[in-house]
Scaffold this motif. Sequence first.
Motif, PDB file in Angstrom:
ATOM      1  N   ASP A  46      -1.731  82.268   0.801  1.00 41.73           N
ATOM      2  CA  ASP A  46      -2.902  82.532   1.644  1.00 41.73           C
ATOM      3  C   ASP A  46      -2.996  81.527   2.791  1.00 41.73           C
ATOM      4  OD1 ASP A  46      -3.840  84.660  -0.027  1.00 41.73           O
ATOM      5  OD2 ASP A  46      -4.548  83.138  -1.439  1.00 41.73           O
ATOM      6  N   MET A  47      -2.325  80.393   2.615  1.00 33.93           N
ATOM      7  CA  MET A  47      -2.232  79.376   3.661  1.00 33.93           C
ATOM      8  C   MET A  47      -1.021  78.520   3.348  1.00 33.93           C
ATOM      9  SD  MET A  47      -5.103  76.575   4.837  1.00 33.93           S
ATOM     10  CE  MET A  47      -4.722  75.242   5.952  1.00 33.93           C
ATOM     11  N   LEU A  48      -0.292  78.124   4.397  1.00 37.14           N
ATOM     12  CA  LEU A  48       0.914  77.316   4.219  1.00 37.14           C
ATOM     13  C   LEU A  48       0.746  75.976   4.923  1.00 37.14           C
ATOM     14  CD1 LEU A  48       3.878  77.299   3.117  1.00 37.14           C
ATOM     15  CD2 LEU A  48       4.580  77.999   5.420  1.00 37.14           C
ATOM     16  N   VAL A  49       1.111  74.906   4.215  1.00 33.15           N
ATOM     17  CA  VAL A  49       1.134  73.554   4.784  1.00 33.15           C
ATOM     18  C   VAL A  49       2.549  73.021   4.642  1.00 33.15           C
ATOM     19  CG1 VAL A  49       0.288  71.195   4.576  1.00 33.15           C
ATOM     20  CG2 VAL A  49      -1.295  73.115   4.267  1.00 33.15           C
ATOM     21  N   ILE A  50       3.119  72.541   5.746  1.00 26.93           N
ATOM     22  CA  ILE A  50       4.502  72.074   5.765  1.00 26.93           C
ATOM     23  C   ILE A  50       4.493  70.594   6.123  1.00 26.93           C
ATOM     24  CG2 ILE A  50       6.834  72.559   6.590  1.00 26.93           C
ATOM     25  CD1 ILE A  50       5.617  75.134   7.845  1.00 26.93           C
ATOM     26  N   MET A  51       4.914  69.747   5.185  1.00 26.92           N
ATOM     27  CA  MET A  51       4.831  68.308   5.372  1.00 26.92           C
ATOM     28  C   MET A  51       6.048  67.757   6.116  1.00 26.92           C
ATOM     29  SD  MET A  51       1.911  67.971   4.116  1.00 26.92           S
ATOM     30  CE  MET A  51       1.894  66.235   4.568  1.00 26.92           C
ATOM     31  N   GLY A  52       6.042  66.432   6.321  1.00 28.12           N
ATOM     32  CA  GLY A  52       7.146  65.750   6.986  1.00 28.12           C
ATOM     33  C   GLY A  52       8.319  65.526   6.064  1.00 28.12           C
ATOM     34  N   GLY A  53       9.352  64.869   6.602  1.00 30.76           N
ATOM     35  CA  GLY A  53      10.531  64.583   5.799  1.00 30.76           C
ATOM     36  C   GLY A  53      11.606  63.892   6.614  1.00 30.76           C
ATOM     37  N   PRO A  54      12.579  63.262   5.949  1.00 30.63           N
ATOM     38  CA  PRO A  54      13.612  62.499   6.645  1.00 30.63           C
ATOM     39  C   PRO A  54      14.736  63.350   7.213  1.00 30.63           C
ATOM     40  CG  PRO A  54      13.975  62.378   4.288  1.00 30.63           C
ATOM     41  CD  PRO A  54      12.688  63.138   4.480  1.00 30.63           C
ATOM     42  N   MET A  55      14.805  64.608   6.835  1.00 28.33           N
ATOM     43  CA  MET A  55      15.868  65.481   7.319  1.00 28.33           C
ATOM     44  C   MET A  55      15.550  66.007   8.708  1.00 28.33           C
ATOM     45  SD  MET A  55      13.515  66.871   5.218  1.00 28.33           S
ATOM     46  CE  MET A  55      14.273  66.673   3.600  1.00 28.33           C
ATOM     47  N   SER A  56      16.514  66.671   9.331  1.00 28.37           N
ATOM     48  CA  SER A  56      16.306  67.300  10.639  1.00 28.37           C
ATOM     49  C   SER A  56      16.225  68.809  10.466  1.00 28.37           C
ATOM     50  CB  SER A  56      17.463  66.951  11.588  1.00 28.37           C
ATOM     51  OG  SER A  56      17.402  67.741  12.774  1.00 28.37           O
ATOM     52  N   VAL A  57      15.412  69.459  11.282  1.00 33.17           N
ATOM     53  CA  VAL A  57      15.353  70.919  11.242  1.00 33.17           C
ATOM     54  C   VAL A  57      16.680  71.527  11.697  1.00 33.17           C
ATOM     55  CG1 VAL A  57      12.877  70.904  11.654  1.00 33.17           C
ATOM     56  CG2 VAL A  57      14.420  71.175  13.568  1.00 33.17           C
ATOM     57  N   LEU A 126      -7.550  59.409  19.662  1.00 37.43           N
ATOM     58  CA  LEU A 126      -7.484  59.027  18.258  1.00 37.43           C
ATOM     59  C   LEU A 126      -6.252  58.155  18.041  1.00 37.43           C
ATOM     60  CD1 LEU A 126      -8.188  62.630  17.165  1.00 37.43           C
ATOM     61  CD2 LEU A 126      -9.567  60.775  16.226  1.00 37.43           C
ATOM     62  N   THR A 127      -6.271  57.370  16.983  1.00 35.17           N
ATOM     63  CA  THR A 127      -5.108  56.568  16.615  1.00 35.17           C
ATOM     64  C   THR A 127      -4.454  57.191  15.387  1.00 35.17           C
ATOM     65  OG1 THR A 127      -6.049  54.532  17.510  1.00 35.17           O
ATOM     66  CG2 THR A 127      -4.284  54.306  15.895  1.00 35.17           C
ATOM     67  N   ALA A 128      -3.169  57.480  15.496  1.00 37.24           N
ATOM     68  CA  ALA A 128      -2.460  58.178  14.417  1.00 37.24           C
ATOM     69  C   ALA A 128      -1.209  57.409  14.012  1.00 37.24           C
ATOM     70  CB  ALA A 128      -2.071  59.585  14.872  1.00 37.24           C
ATOM     71  N   MET A 129      -0.721  57.711  12.820  1.00 38.65           N
ATOM     72  CA  MET A 129       0.551  57.167  12.368  1.00 38.65           C
ATOM     73  C   MET A 129       1.689  58.047  12.877  1.00 38.65           C
ATOM     74  SD  MET A 129       2.429  55.033  10.693  1.00 38.65           S
ATOM     75  CE  MET A 129       1.397  54.107   9.543  1.00 38.65           C
ATOM     76  N   HIS A 130       2.662  57.424  13.512  1.00 39.55           N
ATOM     77  CA  HIS A 130       3.858  58.102  14.002  1.00 39.55           C
ATOM     78  C   HIS A 130       5.043  57.632  13.154  1.00 39.55           C
ATOM     79  CE1 HIS A 130       1.891  59.256  17.926  1.00 39.55           C
ATOM     80  NE2 HIS A 130       1.117  58.262  17.533  1.00 39.55           N
ATOM     81  N   TRP A 131       5.947  58.587  12.855  1.00 37.37           N
ATOM     82  CA  TRP A 131       7.095  58.225  12.005  1.00 37.37           C
ATOM     83  C   TRP A 131       8.233  59.215  12.297  1.00 37.37           C
ATOM     84  CZ3 TRP A 131       6.197  53.895   9.015  1.00 37.37           C
ATOM     85  CH2 TRP A 131       7.242  53.469   8.186  1.00 37.37           C
ATOM     86  N   HIS A 132       8.730  59.193  13.532  1.00 44.79           N
ATOM     87  CA  HIS A 132       9.716  60.215  13.895  1.00 44.79           C
ATOM     88  C   HIS A 132      10.691  59.718  14.950  1.00 44.79           C
ATOM     89  CE1 HIS A 132       8.144  61.276  17.950  1.00 44.79           C
ATOM     90  NE2 HIS A 132       7.039  60.749  17.458  1.00 44.79           N
ATOM     91  N   GLY A 133      11.882  60.320  14.933  1.00 41.79           N
ATOM     92  CA  GLY A 133      12.914  60.025  15.920  1.00 41.79           C
ATOM     93  C   GLY A 133      13.368  61.252  16.680  1.00 41.79           C
ATOM     94  N   GLU A 134      12.818  62.411  16.324  1.00 40.84           N
ATOM     95  CA  GLU A 134      13.104  63.656  17.049  1.00 40.84           C
ATOM     96  C   GLU A 134      11.805  64.173  17.655  1.00 40.84           C
ATOM     97  OE1 GLU A 134      16.988  65.699  15.104  1.00 40.84           O
ATOM     98  OE2 GLU A 134      15.122  66.061  14.010  1.00 40.84           O
ATOM     99  N   ASP A 183      10.318  53.401   2.942  1.00 46.57           N
ATOM    100  CA  ASP A 183      11.083  53.792   4.131  1.00 46.57           C
ATOM    101  C   ASP A 183      10.936  52.757   5.249  1.00 46.57           C
ATOM    102  OD1 ASP A 183      12.791  55.523   5.502  1.00 46.57           O
ATOM    103  OD2 ASP A 183      11.170  56.744   6.312  1.00 46.57           O
ATOM    104  N   PHE A 184      10.746  51.484   4.877  1.00 47.45           N
ATOM    105  CA  PHE A 184      10.472  50.450   5.878  1.00 47.45           C
ATOM    106  C   PHE A 184      11.642  50.218   6.821  1.00 47.45           C
ATOM    107  CE2 PHE A 184      12.164  48.318   2.150  1.00 47.45           C
ATOM    108  CZ  PHE A 184      13.104  47.442   2.672  1.00 47.45           C
ATOM    109  N   ASN A 185      12.872  50.507   6.378  1.00 43.81           N
ATOM    110  CA  ASN A 185      14.030  50.311   7.259  1.00 43.81           C
ATOM    111  C   ASN A 185      13.967  51.212   8.488  1.00 43.81           C
ATOM    112  OD1 ASN A 185      15.388  48.273   5.848  1.00 43.81           O
ATOM    113  ND2 ASN A 185      16.320  49.751   4.446  1.00 43.81           N
ATOM    114  N   TYR A 186      13.250  52.330   8.374  1.00 46.59           N
ATOM    115  CA  TYR A 186      13.162  53.268   9.490  1.00 46.59           C
ATOM    116  C   TYR A 186      12.353  52.689  10.655  1.00 46.59           C
ATOM    117  CZ  TYR A 186      12.902  57.768  11.898  1.00 46.59           C
ATOM    118  OH  TYR A 186      13.030  58.770  12.824  1.00 46.59           O
ATOM    119  N   ILE A 187      11.586  51.658  10.392  1.00 45.16           N
ATOM    120  CA  ILE A 187      10.764  51.047  11.440  1.00 45.16           C
ATOM    121  C   ILE A 187      11.638  50.424  12.531  1.00 45.16           C
ATOM    122  CG2 ILE A 187       9.035  49.265  11.912  1.00 45.16           C
ATOM    123  CD1 ILE A 187       8.094  49.637   8.984  1.00 45.16           C
TER     124      ILE A 187
END
Length: 223
Positions: A46-57, A126-134, A183-187
């Motif tokens: 009835d509703m879909l939520v798609i979270m983050g992840g370390p892989m690439s689309v 707003l202030t948000a958390m960012h965690w991406h390279g793509e 995942d601190f190494n990703y920083i």
Amino acid sequence: MRINIIQHTPNERPGSILDWAHDRNHDVYIYHPYQFGYLPKVDETDMLVIMGGPMSVNDDVYWIEFERDLIKELAQRDVPIFGACFGAQQLSKAFGGKITDSPVKEVGWAPVYLKSDVIDGIPAELTAMHWHGETFEIPDNAELLFSSELLANQGFVIGHRIVGLQFHFELQTDNVREIVTNDFNYIDGSVFKQTKEDILAREVPKENKDVMYTILDFISEGK
């Protein structure tokens, strides 16, 4: 309402999305395709939520493509969909957008700016958390929703049913700790120059949960 959440890694959880679902008396089912290979069925969503992840689309992994097929089918049925980070990139690609390496790596806390008034009740900054390279392109059928100082394409809305955000409003304090702890190494290499201690010391803005509720109410109600 049955809300199906696709989680792509153990340490990127739904956070305040779960609070919203429980406060609205919805049922929640969480899928882990990276581990078990299963995705929700269209007729049970009835509703879909798609979270983050370390892989690439762009990875050649069967369930990543199947996930986009699910998105397209649900969109045709006018089912509400929310995507965060990897989830937003999946939404973009499903509707014709390209996903490429970002010109800057954003990891840590930074402001985002509202670019559309289609959803009432969202502050201009707003202030948000960012965690991406793509990064993603805004699909042709979408409207730009958020930008940051360094990247124009940070969020989009499609009609009244679909929202994709490159960053994270859903994270709560324990979620931030879990991401940084594992995942601190990703920083390394982030343009924000924040250490893991810097990120953990920053209090999660209280308004982020309110905005997450506003967005989820918007797409679930379809208006």
